[in-house]
Design a protein around this motif. Sequence first.
Motif, PDB file in Angstrom:
ATOM      1  N   THR A  10      -5.859 -64.732 -89.296  1.00 45.74           N
ATOM      2  CA  THR A  10      -6.941 -64.056 -90.013  1.00 45.74           C
ATOM      3  C   THR A  10      -8.299 -64.603 -89.574  1.00 45.74           C
ATOM      4  O   THR A  10      -9.231 -63.838 -89.318  1.00 45.74           O
ATOM      5  N   HIS A  11      -8.384 -65.926 -89.459  1.00 45.42           N
ATOM      6  CA  HIS A  11      -9.685 -66.524 -89.134  1.00 45.42           C
ATOM      7  C   HIS A  11     -10.110 -66.271 -87.698  1.00 45.42           C
ATOM      8  O   HIS A  11     -11.283 -66.096 -87.417  1.00 45.42           O
ATOM      9  N   GLN A  12      -9.144 -66.248 -86.800  1.00 46.53           N
ATOM     10  CA  GLN A  12      -9.517 -65.952 -85.413  1.00 46.53           C
ATOM     11  C   GLN A  12     -10.044 -64.516 -85.310  1.00 46.53           C
ATOM     12  O   GLN A  12     -11.045 -64.260 -84.638  1.00 46.53           O
ATOM     13  N   LEU A  13      -9.366 -63.606 -86.010  1.00 45.11           N
ATOM     14  CA  LEU A  13      -9.831 -62.216 -85.993  1.00 45.11           C
ATOM     15  C   LEU A  13     -11.247 -62.126 -86.576  1.00 45.11           C
ATOM     16  O   LEU A  13     -12.136 -61.487 -86.003  1.00 45.11           O
ATOM     17  N   TYR A  14     -11.449 -62.768 -87.715  1.00 43.34           N
ATOM     18  CA  TYR A  14     -12.760 -62.750 -88.396  1.00 43.34           C
ATOM     19  C   TYR A  14     -13.873 -63.270 -87.479  1.00 43.34           C
ATOM     20  O   TYR A  14     -14.863 -62.562 -87.238  1.00 43.34           O
ATOM     21  N   PHE A  15     -13.697 -64.472 -86.950  1.00 46.38           N
ATOM     22  CA  PHE A  15     -14.776 -65.065 -86.148  1.00 46.38           C
ATOM     23  C   PHE A  15     -14.991 -64.301 -84.843  1.00 46.38           C
ATOM     24  O   PHE A  15     -16.109 -64.207 -84.354  1.00 46.38           O
ATOM     25  N   ASP A  16     -13.928 -63.749 -84.281  1.00 48.80           N
ATOM     26  CA  ASP A  16     -14.061 -62.969 -83.046  1.00 48.80           C
ATOM     27  C   ASP A  16     -14.794 -61.654 -83.273  1.00 48.80           C
ATOM     28  O   ASP A  16     -15.351 -61.078 -82.342  1.00 48.80           O
ATOM     29  N   CYS A  17     -14.738 -61.149 -84.494  1.00 48.39           N
ATOM     30  CA  CYS A  17     -15.385 -59.866 -84.797  1.00 48.39           C
ATOM     31  C   CYS A  17     -16.852 -60.042 -85.196  1.00 48.39           C
ATOM     32  O   CYS A  17     -17.522 -59.064 -85.506  1.00 48.39           O
ATOM     33  N   LEU A  18     -17.360 -61.275 -85.204  1.00 44.84           N
ATOM     34  CA  LEU A  18     -18.761 -61.510 -85.551  1.00 44.84           C
ATOM     35  C   LEU A  18     -19.542 -61.888 -84.295  1.00 44.84           C
ATOM     36  O   LEU A  18     -18.967 -62.365 -83.322  1.00 44.84           O
ATOM     37  N   ALA A  19     -20.835 -61.640 -84.340  1.00 38.57           N
ATOM     38  CA  ALA A  19     -21.694 -61.990 -83.205  1.00 38.57           C
ATOM     39  C   ALA A  19     -23.115 -62.199 -83.700  1.00 38.57           C
ATOM     40  O   ALA A  19     -23.471 -61.773 -84.808  1.00 38.57           O
ATOM     41  N   LYS A  20     -23.894 -62.836 -82.866  1.00 39.81           N
ATOM     42  CA  LYS A  20     -25.317 -63.036 -83.145  1.00 39.81           C
ATOM     43  C   LYS A  20     -25.960 -61.689 -83.451  1.00 39.81           C
ATOM     44  O   LYS A  20     -25.695 -60.698 -82.752  1.00 39.81           O
ATOM     45  N   PRO A  21     -26.791 -61.616 -84.494  1.00 38.55           N
ATOM     46  CA  PRO A  21     -27.384 -60.306 -84.855  1.00 38.55           C
ATOM     47  C   PRO A  21     -28.262 -59.725 -83.745  1.00 38.55           C
ATOM     48  O   PRO A  21     -28.848 -60.462 -82.959  1.00 38.55           O
ATOM     49  N   LYS A  22     -28.324 -58.414 -83.725  1.00 37.89           N
ATOM     50  CA  LYS A  22     -29.018 -57.735 -82.614  1.00 37.89           C
ATOM     51  C   LYS A  22     -30.500 -58.082 -82.540  1.00 37.89           C
ATOM     52  O   LYS A  22     -31.068 -58.142 -81.457  1.00 37.89           O
ATOM     53  N   GLU A  23     -31.123 -58.361 -83.710  1.00 43.06           N
ATOM     54  CA  GLU A  23     -32.548 -58.696 -83.651  1.00 43.06           C
ATOM     55  C   GLU A  23     -32.791 -60.064 -83.007  1.00 43.06           C
ATOM     56  O   GLU A  23     -33.920 -60.405 -82.671  1.00 43.06           O
ATOM     57  N   LYS A  24     -31.713 -60.835 -82.811  1.00 39.38           N
ATOM     58  CA  LYS A  24     -31.827 -62.110 -82.097  1.00 39.38           C
ATOM     59  C   LYS A  24     -31.256 -61.987 -80.678  1.00 39.38           C
ATOM     60  O   LYS A  24     -30.982 -62.989 -80.014  1.00 39.38           O
ATOM     61  N   GLY A  25     -31.030 -60.755 -80.244  1.00 39.26           N
ATOM     62  CA  GLY A  25     -30.566 -60.533 -78.876  1.00 39.26           C
ATOM     63  C   GLY A  25     -29.049 -60.482 -78.721  1.00 39.26           C
ATOM     64  O   GLY A  25     -28.535 -60.457 -77.605  1.00 39.26           O
ATOM     65  N   GLY A  26     -28.320 -60.480 -79.845  1.00 39.54           N
ATOM     66  CA  GLY A  26     -26.862 -60.425 -79.776  1.00 39.54           C
ATOM     67  C   GLY A  26     -26.331 -59.027 -80.012  1.00 39.54           C
ATOM     68  O   GLY A  26     -27.096 -58.055 -80.076  1.00 39.54           O
ATOM     69  N   LYS A  27     -25.016 -58.938 -80.150  1.00 36.20           N
ATOM     70  CA  LYS A  27     -24.385 -57.627 -80.359  1.00 36.20           C
ATOM     71  C   LYS A  27     -24.106 -57.343 -81.829  1.00 36.20           C
ATOM     72  O   LYS A  27     -23.637 -56.260 -82.187  1.00 36.20           O
ATOM     73  N   GLY A  28     -24.323 -58.342 -82.682  1.00 34.74           N
ATOM     74  CA  GLY A  28     -24.006 -58.198 -84.095  1.00 34.74           C
ATOM     75  C   GLY A  28     -24.761 -57.043 -84.740  1.00 34.74           C
ATOM     76  O   GLY A  28     -25.977 -56.946 -84.628  1.00 34.74           O
ATOM     77  N   GLY A  29     -24.016 -56.167 -85.396  1.00 36.49           N
ATOM     78  CA  GLY A  29     -24.618 -55.056 -86.123  1.00 36.49           C
ATOM     79  C   GLY A  29     -24.981 -53.863 -85.259  1.00 36.49           C
ATOM     80  O   GLY A  29     -25.469 -52.848 -85.768  1.00 36.49           O
ATOM     81  N   GLU A  30     -24.749 -53.968 -83.963  1.00 34.93           N
ATOM     82  CA  GLU A  30     -25.085 -52.853 -83.068  1.00 34.93           C
ATOM     83  C   GLU A  30     -24.002 -51.778 -83.169  1.00 34.93           C
ATOM     84  O   GLU A  30     -22.875 -52.001 -82.736  1.00 34.93           O
ATOM     85  N   GLU A  31     -24.373 -50.654 -83.758  1.00 34.82           N
ATOM     86  CA  GLU A  31     -23.374 -49.603 -83.970  1.00 34.82           C
ATOM     87  C   GLU A  31     -23.232 -48.722 -82.738  1.00 34.82           C
ATOM     88  O   GLU A  31     -24.216 -48.415 -82.079  1.00 34.82           O
ATOM     89  N   LEU A  32     -22.016 -48.327 -82.463  1.00 38.69           N
ATOM     90  CA  LEU A  32     -21.758 -47.538 -81.252  1.00 38.69           C
ATOM     91  C   LEU A  32     -22.204 -46.091 -81.466  1.00 38.69           C
ATOM     92  O   LEU A  32     -22.214 -45.591 -82.588  1.00 38.69           O
ATOM     93  N   THR A  33     -22.559 -45.435 -80.385  1.00 39.44           N
ATOM     94  CA  THR A  33     -23.017 -44.048 -80.487  1.00 39.44           C
ATOM     95  C   THR A  33     -22.146 -43.102 -79.659  1.00 39.44           C
ATOM     96  O   THR A  33     -22.406 -41.903 -79.583  1.00 39.44           O
TER      97      THR A  33
END
Length: 197
Positions: A74-97
């Motif tokens: 569970t924890h590996q899945l959780y942490f792997d699915c998170l990323a630095k937020p997009k306003e800091k240059g990461g992919k976190g929260g970037e929704e696909l189009t």
Amino acid sequence: MADPYKLFDLKYSPDALEPYIDEQTVKLHHGKHAQAYVDNANKALEALRDSKVNGPLAYEFSKMLDDNAGGILTHQLYFDCLAKPKEKGGKGGEELTSGPFFESVKKHYGGFEGLKEALKKGGMGRFGSGWVFLLKDLSIVTTPNQEFPRGKKPILGIDVWEHSYYLKYQNRRAEYLDNIFHLINWHHVAELYEFSH
Ligand code: MN
């Protein structure tokens, strides 16, 4: 025997999820909580290798192995699915189009807003400690404790144990869930969705 279970690495530094999940929470969650699941899974496995451990004791250690190995997954899945937020240059929260996952989200939930709402509802509805998962068929399930959805194909897991948010959010699970969407790496979720297994 070398310990078969090892703690997975984080794909980012512990402060990468700020301000939505604070550095101290990530350090404790990964370095202490997830580590404890690894240590206890190894302990249980070692006990089960001892032929004198049988009967009710073997059942106890099997349960311990099951719970803790679940905690690792569970924890590996959780942490792997998170990323630095997009306003800091990461992919976190970037929704696909575009793409198959985007199309499926649109079909089942009308779009990402609908999906996020449904995930939040699932997380709020899980009484006590547990998880909310998005499965490959785009349905949402919740589980108690460290139960990995058996026989299912989770592509996103969100921890709703208090230890995942208490330092910053105290009892405000709803606010934690609102904010976690700034960190979800939908690119990774889409990869798991497209991965045929
Ligand atoms: Mn946790």
